[in-house]
Design a protein around this motif. Structure first.
Motif, PDB file in Angstrom:
ATOM      1  N   ALA A   1       0.813  -1.235   0.000  1.00  0.00           N
ATOM      2  CA  ALA A   1       0.000   0.000   0.000  1.00  0.00           C
ATOM      3  C   ALA A   1       0.841   1.277   0.000  1.00  0.00           C
ATOM      4  O   ALA A   1       0.290   2.364  -0.176  1.00  0.00           O
ATOM      5  CB  ALA A   1      -0.940   0.004   1.201  1.00  0.00           C
ATOM      6  N   THR A   2       2.155   1.146   0.175  1.00  0.00           N
ATOM      7  CA  THR A   2       2.995   2.347   0.073  1.00  0.00           C
ATOM      8  C   THR A   2       3.541   2.506  -1.347  1.00  0.00           C
ATOM      9  O   THR A   2       4.223   3.483  -1.638  1.00  0.00           O
ATOM     10  CB  THR A   2       4.184   2.258   1.053  1.00  0.00           C
ATOM     11  N   GLY A   3       3.266   1.548  -2.220  1.00  0.00           N
ATOM     12  CA  GLY A   3       3.797   1.591  -3.580  1.00  0.00           C
ATOM     13  C   GLY A   3       2.854   2.297  -4.553  1.00  0.00           C
ATOM     14  O   GLY A   3       1.801   2.814  -4.159  1.00  0.00           O
ATOM     15  N   PHE A   4       3.230   2.299  -5.801  1.00  0.00           N
ATOM     16  CA  PHE A   4       2.469   2.972  -6.862  1.00  0.00           C
ATOM     17  C   PHE A   4       1.031   2.422  -6.962  1.00  0.00           C
ATOM     18  O   PHE A   4       0.044   3.165  -6.764  1.00  0.00           O
ATOM     19  CB  PHE A   4       3.248   2.826  -8.174  1.00  0.00           C
ATOM     20  N   ILE A   5       0.880   1.150  -7.233  1.00  0.00           N
ATOM     21  CA  ILE A   5      -0.462   0.587  -7.440  1.00  0.00           C
ATOM     22  C   ILE A   5      -1.209   0.469  -6.110  1.00  0.00           C
ATOM     23  O   ILE A   5      -2.388   0.839  -6.001  1.00  0.00           O
ATOM     24  CB  ILE A   5      -0.363  -0.796  -8.133  1.00  0.00           C
ATOM     25  N   GLY A   6      -0.498   0.001  -5.089  1.00  0.00           N
ATOM     26  CA  GLY A   6      -1.134  -0.229  -3.792  1.00  0.00           C
ATOM     27  C   GLY A   6      -1.692   1.038  -3.163  1.00  0.00           C
ATOM     28  O   GLY A   6      -2.721   0.998  -2.479  1.00  0.00           O
TER      29      GLY A   6
ATOM     30  N   ALA B   1       3.092  -2.241   6.131  1.00  0.00           N
ATOM     31  CA  ALA B   1       4.077  -1.239   5.672  1.00  0.00           C
ATOM     32  C   ALA B   1       5.373  -1.433   6.431  1.00  0.00           C
ATOM     33  O   ALA B   1       5.374  -1.749   7.616  1.00  0.00           O
ATOM     34  CB  ALA B   1       3.543   0.171   5.895  1.00  0.00           C
ATOM     35  N   ARG B   2       6.470  -1.221   5.702  1.00  0.00           N
ATOM     36  CA  ARG B   2       7.770  -1.361   6.359  1.00  0.00           C
ATOM     37  C   ARG B   2       8.125  -0.108   7.134  1.00  0.00           C
ATOM     38  O   ARG B   2       8.929  -0.141   8.047  1.00  0.00           O
ATOM     39  CB  ARG B   2       8.853  -1.621   5.306  1.00  0.00           C
ATOM     40  N   SER B   3       7.478   1.008   6.759  1.00  0.00           N
ATOM     41  CA  SER B   3       7.940   2.289   7.278  1.00  0.00           C
ATOM     42  C   SER B   3       6.969   2.986   8.228  1.00  0.00           C
ATOM     43  O   SER B   3       7.271   4.060   8.709  1.00  0.00           O
ATOM     44  CB  SER B   3       8.212   3.213   6.097  1.00  0.00           C
TER      45      SER B   3
ATOM     46  N   THR C   1       7.123  -6.637   7.536  1.00  0.00           N
ATOM     47  CA  THR C   1       7.482  -7.016   6.165  1.00  0.00           C
ATOM     48  C   THR C   1       6.865  -8.373   5.841  1.00  0.00           C
ATOM     49  O   THR C   1       6.304  -9.038   6.719  1.00  0.00           O
ATOM     50  CB  THR C   1       9.012  -7.158   6.014  1.00  0.00           C
ATOM     51  N   LEU C   2       7.047  -8.780   4.602  1.00  0.00           N
ATOM     52  CA  LEU C   2       6.549 -10.104   4.202  1.00  0.00           C
ATOM     53  C   LEU C   2       7.389 -11.230   4.808  1.00  0.00           C
ATOM     54  O   LEU C   2       7.053 -12.402   4.679  1.00  0.00           O
ATOM     55  CB  LEU C   2       6.560 -10.223   2.672  1.00  0.00           C
ATOM     56  N   GLU C   3       8.495 -10.845   5.457  1.00  0.00           N
ATOM     57  CA  GLU C   3       9.337 -11.857   6.103  1.00  0.00           C
ATOM     58  C   GLU C   3       8.897 -12.072   7.552  1.00  0.00           C
ATOM     59  O   GLU C   3       9.362 -12.987   8.223  1.00  0.00           O
ATOM     60  CB  GLU C   3      10.812 -11.395   6.106  1.00  0.00           C
TER      61      GLU C   3
ATOM     62  N   ILE D   1      -1.662  -9.878  -7.025  1.00  0.00           N
ATOM     63  CA  ILE D   1      -1.312  -9.056  -8.195  1.00  0.00           C
ATOM     64  C   ILE D   1       0.020  -9.584  -8.720  1.00  0.00           C
ATOM     65  O   ILE D   1       1.082  -9.311  -8.155  1.00  0.00           O
ATOM     66  CB  ILE D   1      -1.187  -7.547  -7.842  1.00  0.00           C
ATOM     67  N   SER D   2      -0.087 -10.389  -9.752  1.00  0.00           N
ATOM     68  CA  SER D   2       1.117 -10.945 -10.372  1.00  0.00           C
ATOM     69  C   SER D   2       1.509 -10.036 -11.533  1.00  0.00           C
ATOM     70  O   SER D   2       1.423  -8.800 -11.394  1.00  0.00           O
ATOM     71  CB  SER D   2       0.834 -12.371 -10.819  1.00  0.00           C
ATOM     72  N   SER D   3       1.859 -10.589 -12.646  1.00  0.00           N
ATOM     73  CA  SER D   3       2.289  -9.768 -13.782  1.00  0.00           C
ATOM     74  C   SER D   3       2.170 -10.580 -15.060  1.00  0.00           C
ATOM     75  O   SER D   3       2.318 -11.813 -15.036  1.00  0.00           O
ATOM     76  CB  SER D   3       3.748  -9.355 -13.579  1.00  0.00           C
TER      77      SER D   3
ATOM     78  N   TRP E   1      14.646 -12.857 -13.939  1.00  0.00           N
ATOM     79  CA  TRP E   1      14.464 -13.276 -12.535  1.00  0.00           C
ATOM     80  C   TRP E   1      13.086 -12.825 -12.048  1.00  0.00           C
ATOM     81  O   TRP E   1      12.420 -13.523 -11.312  1.00  0.00           O
ATOM     82  CB  TRP E   1      15.526 -12.634 -11.643  1.00  0.00           C
ATOM     83  N   TYR E   2      12.710 -11.619 -12.455  1.00  0.00           N
ATOM     84  CA  TYR E   2      11.405 -11.087 -12.038  1.00  0.00           C
ATOM     85  C   TYR E   2      10.281 -11.995 -12.544  1.00  0.00           C
ATOM     86  O   TYR E   2       9.413 -12.428 -11.769  1.00  0.00           O
ATOM     87  CB  TYR E   2      11.239  -9.670 -12.588  1.00  0.00           C
ATOM     88  N   ALA E   3      10.302 -12.297 -13.840  1.00  0.00           N
ATOM     89  CA  ALA E   3       9.231 -13.120 -14.435  1.00  0.00           C
ATOM     90  C   ALA E   3       9.168 -14.484 -13.756  1.00  0.00           C
ATOM     91  O   ALA E   3       8.086 -14.979 -13.429  1.00  0.00           O
ATOM     92  CB  ALA E   3       9.475 -13.270 -15.939  1.00  0.00           C
TER      93      ALA E   3
ATOM     94  N   SER F   1      10.109 -15.252 -10.766  1.00  0.00           N
ATOM     95  CA  SER F   1       9.626 -15.161  -9.375  1.00  0.00           C
ATOM     96  C   SER F   1       8.120 -14.912  -9.334  1.00  0.00           C
ATOM     97  O   SER F   1       7.428 -15.408  -8.448  1.00  0.00           O
ATOM     98  CB  SER F   1      10.373 -14.060  -8.611  1.00  0.00           C
ATOM     99  N   LYS F   2       7.591 -14.180 -10.302  1.00  0.00           N
ATOM    100  CA  LYS F   2       6.139 -13.948 -10.315  1.00  0.00           C
ATOM    101  C   LYS F   2       5.419 -15.267 -10.638  1.00  0.00           C
ATOM    102  O   LYS F   2       4.401 -15.592 -10.049  1.00  0.00           O
ATOM    103  CB  LYS F   2       5.753 -12.858 -11.321  1.00  0.00           C
ATOM    104  N   PHE F   3       5.976 -16.021 -11.570  1.00  0.00           N
ATOM    105  CA  PHE F   3       5.382 -17.305 -11.943  1.00  0.00           C
ATOM    106  C   PHE F   3       5.396 -18.268 -10.749  1.00  0.00           C
ATOM    107  O   PHE F   3       4.391 -18.882 -10.397  1.00  0.00           O
ATOM    108  CB  PHE F   3       6.152 -17.903 -13.128  1.00  0.00           C
TER     109      PHE F   3
ATOM    110  N   ALA G   1       2.043  -3.734 -18.437  1.00  0.00           N
ATOM    111  CA  ALA G   1       2.705  -2.545 -17.864  1.00  0.00           C
ATOM    112  C   ALA G   1       1.652  -1.536 -17.390  1.00  0.00           C
ATOM    113  O   ALA G   1       0.800  -1.121 -18.171  1.00  0.00           O
ATOM    114  CB  ALA G   1       3.594  -1.915 -18.920  1.00  0.00           C
ATOM    115  N   VAL G   2       1.719  -1.184 -16.123  1.00  0.00           N
ATOM    116  CA  VAL G   2       0.723  -0.288 -15.532  1.00  0.00           C
ATOM    117  C   VAL G   2       1.325   1.124 -15.425  1.00  0.00           C
ATOM    118  O   VAL G   2       2.487   1.282 -15.054  1.00  0.00           O
ATOM    119  CB  VAL G   2       0.312  -0.790 -14.122  1.00  0.00           C
ATOM    120  N   TYR G   3       0.516   2.125 -15.735  1.00  0.00           N
ATOM    121  CA  TYR G   3       0.970   3.509 -15.641  1.00  0.00           C
ATOM    122  C   TYR G   3      -0.141   4.340 -15.006  1.00  0.00           C
ATOM    123  O   TYR G   3      -1.280   3.882 -14.860  1.00  0.00           O
ATOM    124  CB  TYR G   3       1.340   4.069 -17.032  1.00  0.00           C
TER     125      TYR G   3
END
Ligand SMILES: NC(=O)c1ccc[n+]([C@@H]2O[C@H](COP(=O)([O-])OP(=O)(O)OC[C@H]3O[C@@H](n4cnc5c(N)ncnc54)[C@H](OP(=O)(O)O)[C@@H]3O)[C@@H](O)[C@H]2O)c1
Length: 305
Positions: A11-16, A34-36, A51-53, A110-112, A122-124, A126-128, A150-152
């Motif tokens: 939720a601190t990111g662009f889409i979230g 949120a981490r922060s 965090t997610l950890e 929300i994958s990609s 590596w990104y692709a 990890s999403k898979f 690609a989201v804008y």
């Protein structure tokens, strides 16, 4: 379903952040990881610091939630482990917490669109793999997977410079220039999430999402759109693939010293050079009744980014 309590990651990111605003505006109780930050915001959002950890934070995040929307993700990294830790292990941990919490009736990942081609980067990959692991530990919770292209939109920092240069009359095309691209405005993505939330019944399904331009965009069509809007030509400069790959390799070497994760890596170049990023909204439209409203042409014309 009228969800009362929704757990949200990223939720601190662009889409979230756009998702969080829309959920709050609907009167949903939002619990956001949120981490922060922690505590309760003025708009009622309950920030869970962690965090997610962090299994304790994830338990607190998901306890009593009707729905979980997992939008956190690692989009840049220095090696495969960077991506896996968040997009695979973090996603799996969140689903485990949701299942243990016992109240979650639906889970959205929300994958990609990149997950369609896991060998590209590596990104692709990890999403898979994140998708696979989440489904594997979901138990009876229906898992919906969104694979947006690609989201804008306002708040995005990756595509905005490209669009700004385009509207100033400059376009740098990559490689041979015959790739097919697709785009999605963040408001449309968020509307799709709301329709998933509102659907009386959901099943475990995977949906691809784009702005509905069936044949996608190539560099020439981007230049032509911008040229129409500007009422002036757009100059195109070709960035040879070899140069782009050289920069990407140098970025990786540099990142070992700076310890900062670069955006342009050899994997990202593979993604950028992929010939076909078009997709179809047919399945999500038929299932959730969602239709995108904002075509790229409109967004560029009205500066919706
Ligand atoms: N933007 C696109 O074009 C696009 C396209 C398709 C799919 N997606 C997917 O959409 C999701 C959101 O993307 P975005 O563009 O909004 O990315 P973003 O702006 O980089 O936001 C990423 C979010 O994930 C959080 N996060 C990262 N690692 C975390 C961790 N270990 N623990 C907890 N939170 C963590 C970040 O928190 P901090 O603020 O603390 O860093 C931030 O809130 C990602 O899963 C991405 O793969 C994006």
């Amino acid at each position: 379903m009228s969800a009362r309590v929704v757990s949200l990651t990223g939720a601190t990111g662009f889409i979230g952040s756009v998702l969080r605003e829309r959920l709050v505006a609907r009167g949903v109780e939002v619990r956001a990881l949120a981490r922060s930050r922690g505590g309760t915001a003025e708009d009622g959002t309950k920030w869970i610091k962690g965090t997610l950890e962090d299994e304790h934070a994830l338990a607190e995040l998901t306890r009593g939630a009707d729905a979980v929307i997992h939008c956190a993700g690692k989009v840049r990294g220095r090696d495969a482990r960077d991506f896996d830790a968040v997009n695979v292990q973090g996603s799996k941990r969140l689903m485990e917490a949701a299942r243990l919490g016992g109240s979650c009736e639906r889970f959205l990942l929300i994958s990609s669109l990149a997950a369609r081609h896991p060998t590209l980067s590596w990104y692709a990959a990890s999403k898979f793999e994140g998708e696979r692991q989440v489904r594997a530990v979901a138990g009876a919770i229906p898992v919906c997977i969104f694979r947006p292209t690609a989201v804008y939109g306002p708040g995005d920092r990756e595509l905005r410079p490209v669009f700004e240069w385009l509207l100033r009359g400059w376009l740098v095309t990559l490689g041979q220039g015959d790739s097919l691209l697709s785009f999605l405005h963040v408001d449309d993505l968020v509307s799709a999430v709301m329709q998933w939330l509102d659907a009386p019944v959901v099943q475990s399904q995977t949906f691809e999402l784009c702005d509905g331009q069936a044949q996608g965009y190539n560099w020439a069509s981007l230049a032509s759109i911008a040229s129409d809007i500007r009422n002036a030509p757009v100059r195109q400069a070709v960035m040879p693939a070899a140069v782009l790959k050289g920069i990407a390799r140098a970025n990786l070497v540099l990142s070992r010293f700076t310890r900062r994760a670069p955006m342009l890596t050899p994997g990202k170049v593979n993604e950028l050079m992929h010939p076909d990023w078009t997709c179809s909204n047919a399945l999500i439209s038929a299932t959730l009744g969602w239709e995108p409203r904002i075509l790229l042409r409109q967004a560029l014309r009205n500066h919706l980014f």
